[in-house]
Design an enzyme around this catalytic site. Structure first.
Site, PDB file in Angstrom:
ATOM      1  N   CYS A  47       6.987   2.786  -1.908  1.00  0.00           N
ATOM      2  CA  CYS A  47       7.391   1.402  -2.257  1.00  0.00           C
ATOM      3  C   CYS A  47       6.955   1.079  -3.689  1.00  0.00           C
ATOM      4  O   CYS A  47       7.677   0.406  -4.442  1.00  0.00           O
ATOM      5  CB  CYS A  47       6.760   0.395  -1.294  1.00  0.00           C
ATOM      6  N   ARG A  48       5.776   1.602  -4.066  1.00  0.00           N
ATOM      7  CA  ARG A  48       5.275   1.302  -5.417  1.00  0.00           C
ATOM      8  C   ARG A  48       6.088   1.999  -6.503  1.00  0.00           C
ATOM      9  O   ARG A  48       6.262   1.459  -7.593  1.00  0.00           O
ATOM     10  CB  ARG A  48       3.787   1.660  -5.497  1.00  0.00           C
TER      11      ARG A  48
ATOM     12  N   GLY B 165       0.801  -1.229   0.000  1.00  0.00           N
ATOM     13  CA  GLY B 165       0.000   0.000   0.000  1.00  0.00           C
ATOM     14  C   GLY B 165       0.829   1.273   0.000  1.00  0.00           C
ATOM     15  O   GLY B 165       0.329   2.347  -0.312  1.00  0.00           O
ATOM     16  N   SER B 166       2.094   1.171   0.340  1.00  0.00           N
ATOM     17  CA  SER B 166       2.941   2.363   0.491  1.00  0.00           C
ATOM     18  C   SER B 166       3.316   2.948  -0.873  1.00  0.00           C
ATOM     19  O   SER B 166       3.910   2.265  -1.714  1.00  0.00           O
ATOM     20  CB  SER B 166       4.195   1.961   1.281  1.00  0.00           C
ATOM     21  N   ALA B 167       2.983   4.234  -1.080  1.00  0.00           N
ATOM     22  CA  ALA B 167       3.251   4.859  -2.378  1.00  0.00           C
ATOM     23  C   ALA B 167       4.748   4.841  -2.725  1.00  0.00           C
ATOM     24  O   ALA B 167       5.114   4.453  -3.847  1.00  0.00           O
ATOM     25  CB  ALA B 167       2.696   6.274  -2.413  1.00  0.00           C
TER      26      ALA B 167
END
Ligand SMILES: N[C@@H](CCC(=O)N[C@@H](CS)C(=O)NCC(=O)O)C(=O)O
Length: 216
Positions: A14-15, A10-12
């Site tokens: 990380c994406r 869910g972490s932006a």
């Protein structure tokens, strides 16, 4: 050459890293790091990253955090050419400008509205919405000048920015007033390697979680 990747889907930030790795064809070994359970505060994690943030990578003993620094490192180390992260000084400088803009203005202002709502039960602050919309307007302006965020080629700046924009989309922020963002966001979805697994699924998870907490 698999690279260890400490993350939550869910972490932006990380994406953004996951999208760059997909584009480069760098295999990441995912280590889901549950912040709610304090998995980022263990002695082993703190030894690797004393700042205890995700994303963090470990590439054969070399640890690095800060998502955009990770994206730059992966592109420099594993890029077969410089398309994603140009070597030309001026082109590279524009990529950096967009990355710093994303971190210091766009995602920052997003967080100023939505994080207090998620974590503190705050109401939506109209002044903060105005500031975030101003930042979206800046991005819309950049994208009126070129197909991709930093010119005519897709770069790591697009990976970082689309992680932010898809997060705003997932919590229901109105993007329809920004026609160039809407056009570019559709292009990102169509063009980026592994977009669904690297970004869309995690953004949706973030949005679902946001809605469950805020509407509870
Ligand atoms: N600017 C950083 C932000 C990293 C960040 O704040 N990550 C959050 C999760 S999205 C985190 O790890 N929070 C836990 C902590 O700071 O202890 C980046 O882009 O990597």
């Amino acid at each position: 050459m698999p690279v260890d990747f400490y993350m939550m889907p869910g972490s932006a930030p990380c994406r953004g890293v996951a999208l760059t790795a997909k584009a480069l064809g760098v295999p990441l070994v995912e280590h889901q790091t549950d912040l709610m359970k304090g998995e980022h505060m263990t002695p082993a994690y703190l030894k690797m990253n004393p700042q205890h943030t995700i994303p963090t990578i470990n590439d054969n003993g070399f640890s690095l955090w800060e998502s955009r620094a990770i994206q730059q490192y992966l592109a420099d180390k594993y890029g077969k050419n410089d398309d994603l992260y140009p070597k030309d000084a001026a082109k590279r400088a524009v990529v950096h400008q967009r990355l710093y803009f994303d971190m210091g203005t766009l995602y920052l202002r997003f967080g100023e509205i939505y994080y207090p709502m998620m974590f503190g039960g705050a109401p939506k602050d109209a002044e903060k919405v105005k500031k975030f919309d101003e930042a979206l307007g800046f991005l819309d302006g950049f994208l009126s000048e070129s197909k991709w965020a930093a010119g005519d080629k897709l770069t790591i700046a697009d990976h970082s920015l689309v992680a932010s924009i898809s997060t705003a989309d997932a919590v229901g922020h109105d993007l329809s007033k920004f026609p160039n963002i809407v056009r570019w966001y559709a292009d990102c979805k169509k063009t980026m390697v592994g977009y669904e697994e690297a970004n869309a699924a995690g953004a949706k998870g973030f949005g679902d979680w946001f809605n469950s907490v805020v509407k509870a």
